[in-house]
Design a protein around this motif. Structure first.
Motif, PDB file in Angstrom:
ATOM      1  N   GLU A 155      58.935  74.092  36.318  1.00  8.64           N
ATOM      2  CA  GLU A 155      59.987  73.079  36.440  1.00  8.64           C
ATOM      3  C   GLU A 155      60.372  72.813  37.884  1.00  8.64           C
ATOM      4  OE1 GLU A 155      64.581  72.384  34.872  1.00  8.64           O
ATOM      5  OE2 GLU A 155      63.331  73.990  34.029  1.00  8.64           O
ATOM      6  N   ARG A 156      60.416  73.865  38.692  1.00  7.55           N
ATOM      7  CA  ARG A 156      60.807  73.734  40.099  1.00  7.55           C
ATOM      8  C   ARG A 156      59.898  72.747  40.832  1.00  7.55           C
ATOM      9  NH1 ARG A 156      64.380  73.885  44.241  1.00  7.55           N
ATOM     10  NH2 ARG A 156      63.700  75.091  46.041  1.00  7.55           N
ATOM     11  N   PHE A 157      58.603  72.818  40.569  1.00 13.41           N
ATOM     12  CA  PHE A 157      57.668  71.980  41.311  1.00 13.41           C
ATOM     13  C   PHE A 157      57.482  70.620  40.649  1.00 13.41           C
ATOM     14  CE2 PHE A 157      56.895  76.353  42.512  1.00 13.41           C
ATOM     15  CZ  PHE A 157      57.126  76.237  43.873  1.00 13.41           C
ATOM     16  N   ASP A 158      57.722  70.537  39.362  1.00 19.25           N
ATOM     17  CA  ASP A 158      57.769  69.226  38.725  1.00 19.25           C
ATOM     18  C   ASP A 158      58.822  68.344  39.393  1.00 19.25           C
ATOM     19  OD1 ASP A 158      55.764  69.559  36.948  1.00 19.25           O
ATOM     20  OD2 ASP A 158      57.032  70.074  35.234  1.00 19.25           O
ATOM     21  N   GLN A 159      59.937  68.959  39.786  1.00 15.31           N
ATOM     22  CA  GLN A 159      61.012  68.194  40.411  1.00 15.31           C
ATOM     23  C   GLN A 159      60.555  67.553  41.712  1.00 15.31           C
ATOM     24  OE1 GLN A 159      64.285  70.902  40.837  1.00 15.31           O
ATOM     25  NE2 GLN A 159      64.664  71.044  38.628  1.00 15.31           N
ATOM     26  N   TYR A 160      59.686  68.234  42.441  1.00 14.51           N
ATOM     27  CA  TYR A 160      59.185  67.653  43.688  1.00 14.51           C
ATOM     28  C   TYR A 160      58.228  66.493  43.429  1.00 14.51           C
ATOM     29  CZ  TYR A 160      61.231  70.743  47.116  1.00 14.51           C
ATOM     30  OH  TYR A 160      62.127  71.380  47.933  1.00 14.51           O
ATOM     31  N   LEU A 161      57.505  66.563  42.324  1.00 15.53           N
ATOM     32  CA  LEU A 161      56.539  65.497  42.035  1.00 15.53           C
ATOM     33  C   LEU A 161      57.185  64.292  41.373  1.00 15.53           C
ATOM     34  CD1 LEU A 161      53.407  67.522  40.864  1.00 15.53           C
ATOM     35  CD2 LEU A 161      53.931  66.623  43.132  1.00 15.53           C
ATOM     36  N   GLN A 162      58.279  64.497  40.672  1.00 14.08           N
ATOM     37  CA  GLN A 162      58.912  63.408  39.916  1.00 14.08           C
ATOM     38  C   GLN A 162      59.819  62.578  40.818  1.00 14.08           C
ATOM     39  OE1 GLN A 162      60.678  65.546  36.667  1.00 14.08           O
ATOM     40  NE2 GLN A 162      58.729  65.877  35.647  1.00 14.08           N
ATOM     41  N   ILE A 217      53.540  65.738  52.034  1.00 14.64           N
ATOM     42  CA  ILE A 217      54.559  65.684  53.073  1.00 14.64           C
ATOM     43  C   ILE A 217      55.890  65.354  52.420  1.00 14.64           C
ATOM     44  CG2 ILE A 217      55.185  64.727  55.317  1.00 14.64           C
ATOM     45  CD1 ILE A 217      52.201  63.825  55.532  1.00 14.64           C
ATOM     46  N   VAL A 218      56.837  66.272  52.532  1.00 15.55           N
ATOM     47  CA  VAL A 218      58.124  66.154  51.829  1.00 15.55           C
ATOM     48  C   VAL A 218      59.262  66.485  52.790  1.00 15.55           C
ATOM     49  CG1 VAL A 218      57.142  66.722  49.570  1.00 15.55           C
ATOM     50  CG2 VAL A 218      58.032  68.557  51.022  1.00 15.55           C
ATOM     51  N   LYS A 219      60.470  66.152  52.371  1.00 11.88           N
ATOM     52  CA  LYS A 219      61.662  66.481  53.147  1.00 11.88           C
ATOM     53  C   LYS A 219      61.951  67.970  53.013  1.00 11.88           C
ATOM     54  CE  LYS A 219      66.325  64.710  54.076  1.00 11.88           C
ATOM     55  NZ  LYS A 219      65.992  64.212  55.413  1.00 11.88           N
ATOM     56  N   GLU A 220      62.353  68.594  54.096  1.00  8.83           N
ATOM     57  CA  GLU A 220      62.652  70.031  54.095  1.00  8.83           C
ATOM     58  C   GLU A 220      64.069  70.241  53.565  1.00  8.83           C
ATOM     59  OE1 GLU A 220      62.204  73.911  57.011  1.00  8.83           O
ATOM     60  OE2 GLU A 220      62.378  71.925  57.892  1.00  8.83           O
ATOM     61  N   LYS A 221      64.170  70.314  52.246  1.00  9.50           N
ATOM     62  CA  LYS A 221      65.467  70.517  51.620  1.00  9.50           C
ATOM     63  C   LYS A 221      65.897  71.978  51.739  1.00  9.50           C
ATOM     64  CE  LYS A 221      64.716  66.812  48.265  1.00  9.50           C
ATOM     65  NZ  LYS A 221      64.592  66.465  46.819  1.00  9.50           N
ATOM     66  N   LYS A 222      67.199  72.208  51.612  1.00 11.20           N
ATOM     67  CA  LYS A 222      67.731  73.562  51.684  1.00 11.20           C
ATOM     68  C   LYS A 222      67.085  74.432  50.608  1.00 11.20           C
ATOM     69  CE  LYS A 222      72.085  76.133  51.769  1.00 11.20           C
ATOM     70  NZ  LYS A 222      73.561  76.051  51.647  1.00 11.20           N
ATOM     71  N   GLY A 223      66.614  75.593  51.019  1.00  3.82           N
ATOM     72  CA  GLY A 223      65.998  76.514  50.068  1.00  3.82           C
ATOM     73  C   GLY A 223      64.510  76.322  49.871  1.00  3.82           C
ATOM     74  N   PHE A 224      63.922  75.303  50.525  1.00  2.00           N
ATOM     75  CA  PHE A 224      62.478  75.067  50.385  1.00  2.00           C
ATOM     76  C   PHE A 224      61.755  75.965  51.389  1.00  2.00           C
ATOM     77  CE2 PHE A 224      58.555  72.459  51.044  1.00  2.00           C
ATOM     78  CZ  PHE A 224      58.084  72.526  49.747  1.00  2.00           C
ATOM     79  N   THR A 225      61.432  77.170  50.939  1.00  2.00           N
ATOM     80  CA  THR A 225      60.866  78.189  51.815  1.00  2.00           C
ATOM     81  C   THR A 225      59.408  77.897  52.120  1.00  2.00           C
ATOM     82  OG1 THR A 225      60.125  79.575  49.973  1.00  2.00           O
ATOM     83  CG2 THR A 225      62.403  79.899  50.754  1.00  2.00           C
ATOM     84  N   ILE A 226      58.876  78.662  53.075  1.00  2.00           N
ATOM     85  CA  ILE A 226      57.461  78.521  53.411  1.00  2.00           C
ATOM     86  C   ILE A 226      56.598  78.828  52.195  1.00  2.00           C
ATOM     87  CG2 ILE A 226      55.592  79.532  54.776  1.00  2.00           C
ATOM     88  CD1 ILE A 226      57.617  79.804  57.074  1.00  2.00           C
ATOM     89  N   ASP A 227      56.913  79.890  51.465  1.00  2.00           N
ATOM     90  CA  ASP A 227      56.129  80.219  50.272  1.00  2.00           C
ATOM     91  C   ASP A 227      56.210  79.113  49.227  1.00  2.00           C
ATOM     92  OD1 ASP A 227      55.143  82.558  51.255  1.00  2.00           O
ATOM     93  OD2 ASP A 227      56.394  83.889  50.044  1.00  2.00           O
ATOM     94  N   THR A 260      46.520  63.694  38.388  1.00  2.00           N
ATOM     95  CA  THR A 260      47.356  64.858  38.104  1.00  2.00           C
ATOM     96  C   THR A 260      48.796  64.612  38.525  1.00  2.00           C
ATOM     97  OG1 THR A 260      45.465  66.354  38.363  1.00  2.00           O
ATOM     98  CG2 THR A 260      47.659  67.328  38.553  1.00  2.00           C
ATOM     99  N   MET A 261      48.973  64.006  39.693  1.00  2.00           N
ATOM    100  CA  MET A 261      50.331  63.721  40.149  1.00  2.00           C
ATOM    101  C   MET A 261      51.013  62.686  39.256  1.00  2.00           C
ATOM    102  SD  MET A 261      50.140  63.965  44.315  1.00  2.00           S
ATOM    103  CE  MET A 261      51.919  63.741  44.462  1.00  2.00           C
ATOM    104  N   LYS A 262      50.267  61.679  38.823  1.00  2.00           N
ATOM    105  CA  LYS A 262      50.845  60.670  37.923  1.00  2.00           C
ATOM    106  C   LYS A 262      51.265  61.301  36.604  1.00  2.00           C
ATOM    107  CE  LYS A 262      48.409  56.577  39.682  1.00  2.00           C
ATOM    108  NZ  LYS A 262      47.363  55.557  39.377  1.00  2.00           N
ATOM    109  N   MET A 263      50.433  62.182  36.072  1.00  2.00           N
ATOM    110  CA  MET A 263      50.749  62.846  34.810  1.00  2.00           C
ATOM    111  C   MET A 263      51.986  63.730  34.946  1.00  2.00           C
ATOM    112  SD  MET A 263      46.927  63.823  33.444  1.00  2.00           S
ATOM    113  CE  MET A 263      47.561  64.919  32.206  1.00  2.00           C
ATOM    114  N   GLU A 302      53.264  77.186  47.349  1.00  2.00           N
ATOM    115  CA  GLU A 302      53.207  77.146  45.889  1.00  2.00           C
ATOM    116  C   GLU A 302      53.122  75.711  45.365  1.00  2.00           C
ATOM    117  OE1 GLU A 302      53.096  79.432  43.449  1.00  2.00           O
ATOM    118  OE2 GLU A 302      52.976  81.158  44.808  1.00  2.00           O
ATOM    119  N   LEU A 303      53.760  74.778  46.050  1.00  2.00           N
ATOM    120  CA  LEU A 303      53.677  73.376  45.639  1.00  2.00           C
ATOM    121  C   LEU A 303      52.225  72.913  45.620  1.00  2.00           C
ATOM    122  CD1 LEU A 303      55.061  70.647  44.980  1.00  2.00           C
ATOM    123  CD2 LEU A 303      55.237  70.259  47.450  1.00  2.00           C
TER     124      LEU A 303
END
Length: 278
Positions: free
Chosen positions: A3-10, A107-117, A240-243, A121-122
């Motif tokens: 769910e955490r990474f779905d949020q970045y793709l959606q 390439i995404v915005k560096e939101k609070k809590g978006f760690t290097i790991d 995959t990203m569209k899905m 993982e994304l």
């Protein structure tokens, strides 16, 4: 994906295709483009960006590689093999790029809590989903004996086919991966093994360079026993990203982005000219 990474793709994603620009497309430009989009996304609320890129006959060195005792000997060898050589501004050591290696940047915005790991993982989750239909376990762990080893080496059956790096600047994050799609992974690794052998030349380097065992590396086509192409894998990434809910669109560089790109490419050239004759 979780769910955490779905949020970045959606969300809306801009797609930029730099896979067909040909042999004259210098890899310095790719790192300058990613810095440009990091700046736009981090500071000026640009769309998250997926960029696909390919470079021909290129070896990309890390900053540490440039400090090897006999680096000039290593550079002469690579150039004798028909390779362009550049030094990148993101982490890692030497990697091989050619027409059968697909590079992807998320390439995404560096939101609070978006760690290097979490950045790693994304990308790792995206790659696992892309190839889930092959029923092969893709692991993320260091493959000792590979070039540019790291904890997010991607492998199947202990053989590395991809590596991930990150660049964070001005509130933006570029997570970059190279995917060896087809051809001989071992042959690419042998070239880098020889580069290190000549660049070290029995002397004491300032860092622990990788002791490369070519057989630890392979391409996706070798590992999956499928005749994959760069375009096949790029299409798989898009679908995959569209899905997963990504709203993909394309857009040319704005005049402002073109100006930023020129600034970043000049910085890349200046950094490289101190070590390598362009």
């Amino acid at each position: 994906m979780n769910e955490r990474f779905d949020q970045y793709l959606q969300q809306p994603w801009r797609f930029i295709d730099h896979t067909t620009l040909g042999p004259l497309f210098n890899a310095l430009e790719s790192f300058a483009y990613d810095d440009t989009f990091c700046t736009m996304i981090g500071q000026e609320n640009g769309s998250a960006t997926l960029r696909a890129w390919v470079h021909h006959h290129t070896v990309v060195l890390g900053i540490q590689d440039s400090r090897l005792p006999d680096i000039d000997e290593g550079l002469r060898y690579l150039q004798s093999q028909g390779q362009q050589v550049i030094i990148r501004n993101s982490g890692g050591l030497a990697v091989v790029l050619d027409e059968d290696v697909l590079n992807l940047s998320l390439i995404v915005k560096e939101k609070k809590g978006f760690t290097i790991d979490e950045g790693y993982e994304l990308m790792y989750n995206l790659i696992k989903q892309m190839f889930s239909s092959f029923n092969q376990q893709i692991e993320a762990r260091e493959i000792v004996g590979s070039y540019c080893p790291g904890s997010y080496d991607l492998s199947i059956g202990g053989k590395k086919f991809a590596g991930i790096s990150q660049r964070r600047m001005r509130g933006g994050v570029a997570v970059q991966i190279y995917l060896c799609v087809r051809g001989s992974g071992a042959k690419r690794a042998e070239m880098i093994r020889r580069f290190y052998e000549l660049s070290v030349n029995g002397k004491e380097p300032k860092f622990a360079y990788p002791q490369i065992v070519p057989e630890t590396m392979a391409s996706l086509s070798e590992l999956l026993q499928q005749p994959l192409t760069v375009q096949d894998v790029m299409a798989c990434a898009l679908s995959t990203m569209k899905m997963a809910g990504a709203d993909l669109h394309t857009a040319p560089l704005s005049e402002h982005e073109q100006g930023l790109f020129l600034q970043h490419i000049e910085r890349m050239k200046s950094r490289n000219e101190k070590i390598i004759t362009m």
